[in-house]
Motif scaffolding. Structure first.
Motif: not given
Length: 59
Positions: A48-59
């Motif tokens: 629930a609290s997981y978020s992608k790290p800044a600057g990670s590419p979107a798939h």
């Protein structure tokens, strides 16, 4: 074993075995369903609290 007993005793043994199998199967399926429900809740809460790290590419 039931074939050796024959008659009413053999039939009673077969019916008791079927009833035991059905009851055990029901308990097993219910327990599995409860465990899957609990594990899905744990995964949902963990992510629930997981978020992608800044600057990670979107798939």
């Amino acid at each position: 074993m039931a074939s050796e007993l024959g008659g009413a005793q053999g039939a009673a043994l077969i019916e008791a075995g079927k009833a035991a199998f059905t009851q055990t199967h029901s308990v097993l399926l219910s327990t599995s369903a409860i465990l899957i429900l609990i594990l899905s809740g744990v995964v949902y809460i963990a992510l629930a609290s997981y978020s992608k790290p800044a600057g990670s590419p979107a798939h």
